[in-house]
Design an enzyme around this catalytic site. Structure first.
Site, short mmCIF file in Angstrom:
data_model
loop_
_atom_site.label_atom_id
_atom_site.label_comp_id
_atom_site.label_asym_id
_atom_site.label_seq_id
_atom_site.Cartn_x
_atom_site.Cartn_y
_atom_site.Cartn_z
N ASN A 26 0.81 -1.12 0.10
CA ASN A 26 0.04 0.00 -0.18
C ASN A 26 0.81 1.23 -0.02
OD1 ASN A 26 -1.72 2.24 0.90
ND2 ASN A 26 -3.26 0.82 1.58
N HIS B 224 -5.58 3.45 -1.37
CA HIS B 224 -6.83 3.80 -0.70
C HIS B 224 -7.11 5.18 -0.76
CE1 HIS B 224 -9.49 2.66 2.98
NE2 HIS B 224 -10.03 3.78 2.24
N HIS C 272 -3.78 11.75 0.82
CA HIS C 272 -2.53 11.09 0.35
C HIS C 272 -2.75 10.82 -1.19
CE1 HIS C 272 -5.39 7.92 1.65
NE2 HIS C 272 -5.22 8.40 3.06
N GLU D 71 -8.78 0.30 -2.74
CA GLU D 71 -9.47 -0.23 -1.68
C GLU D 71 -10.46 1.31 -1.11
OE1 GLU D 71 -7.06 -2.02 1.04
OE2 GLU D 71 -6.58 -0.07 2.11
N THR E 222 -7.77 6.25 9.36
CA THR E 222 -7.53 4.94 8.73
C THR E 222 -8.63 4.08 8.96
OG1 THR E 222 -6.02 3.04 8.49
CG2 THR E 222 -6.61 4.23 10.74
N HIS F 145 -4.08 -4.55 7.83
CA HIS F 145 -3.87 -3.50 9.08
C HIS F 145 -3.32 -4.06 10.03
CE1 HIS F 145 -6.11 0.32 9.97
NE2 HIS F 145 -5.78 -0.10 11.19
N ASP F 146 -2.08 -3.02 10.27
CA ASP F 146 -1.30 -3.31 11.22
C ASP F 146 -0.39 -4.54 11.30
OD1 ASP F 146 -2.11 -0.80 12.25
OD2 ASP F 146 -3.01 -1.50 13.93
N GLY G 281 1.00 -1.40 4.14
CA GLY G 281 1.63 0.03 3.72
C GLY G 281 2.23 0.91 5.10
#
Length: 241
Positions: free
Chosen positions: A7, A43, A50, A70, A100, A190-191, A213
């Site tokens: 990402n 995203h 961003h 996404e 996020t 995620h994370d 990402g």
């Protein structure tokens, strides 16, 4: 083998903080592929803080691996995806002001909406993935939308991992097994990080793809982008380098 999709939102965040085109988001995406990434994820959000919509159009002819877009399926987002036709669209229930992603879909409450979206994108030859937590009834309903995959929201796993990794991963194994049994591909994101990715990947060997990402770009500050991608790929392959 589980694919690594990088990402590149954080790269765009750095660029936007200063203006101009440094770092060059399009070049970084191409470099990620050259360094071994098997996909690129973006995203775009409504405020374009961003990734910009223009970035997405610019990336389309350059990406040689898988392109994953996404985001929340607003009218503008749906139009973007329909025009770009990425390999995959990941539907995420983000509020416009979300910093996020912080939750998966309540599929029951949004069932008709998600069914319509899946039909729209499937008819255009785009693979669909629905962002979900580990609730099993929710995953069963996701399968009924006709989606190709689900993406498991892994922040709860990452949060609990330092304390008890077996307990942390257990609901994700159960959710991923159910998804597999229902004929769904399983993604995750995620994370996920160099600290916790290898154990997650080893615990769910049928995982199709992870999208990473923030942690990856942070690690690249120390290891460099090429070495960092190699390190993440090694985690997914249960290897050391």
């Amino acid at each position: 083998m589980t694919n690594l999709s990088v990402n590149i939102n954080k790269v765009a965040t750095i660029r936007n903080a200063r203006g101009g085109n440094v770092p060059d988001v399009l070049k970084v995406a191409q470099d990620c592929e050259a360094f071994g990434a098997q996909g690129i994820t973006v995203h775009p959000r409504p405020d374009e803080r961003h990734i910009r919509y223009s970035d997405v159009y610019g990336l389309k002819p350059l990406i040689r691996t898988e392109f994953n877009i996404e985001g929340y399926p607003s009218d503008k987002f749906i139009d973007l995806v329909s025009k770009v036709k990425p390999t995959q669209v990941t539907l995420v229930p983000d509020a416009p002001d979300a910093i996020t992603s912080n939750a998966g879909w309540d599929v029951k409450a949004n069932f008709d909406f998600l069914c319509e979206l899946v039909d729209t994108f499937t008819s255009q030859g785009i693979r669909t993935s629905i962002f979900v937590g580990t609730d099993l009834a929710n995953i069963e309903l996701a399968a009924k939308t006709g989606t190709d995959r689900v993406e498991l929201y892994t922040e709860p796993y990452a949060t609990m991992y330092p304390e008890d990794r077996e307990k942390a991963v257990a609901p994700f194994i159960e959710a991923a097994q159910l998804a597999k049994n229902l004929g769904l591909g399983v993604n995750a994101g995620h994370d996920l990080s160099l600290e916790n990715l290898a154990f997650f990947s080893k615990s769910i060997p049928w995982l199709e793809e992870v999208s990473i990402g923030h942690a990856l770009i942070c690690d690249a500050l120390y290891h460099g982008l090429q070495e960092t991608i190699a390190l993440y790929r090694a985690c997914l392959n249960n290897q050391s380098i």
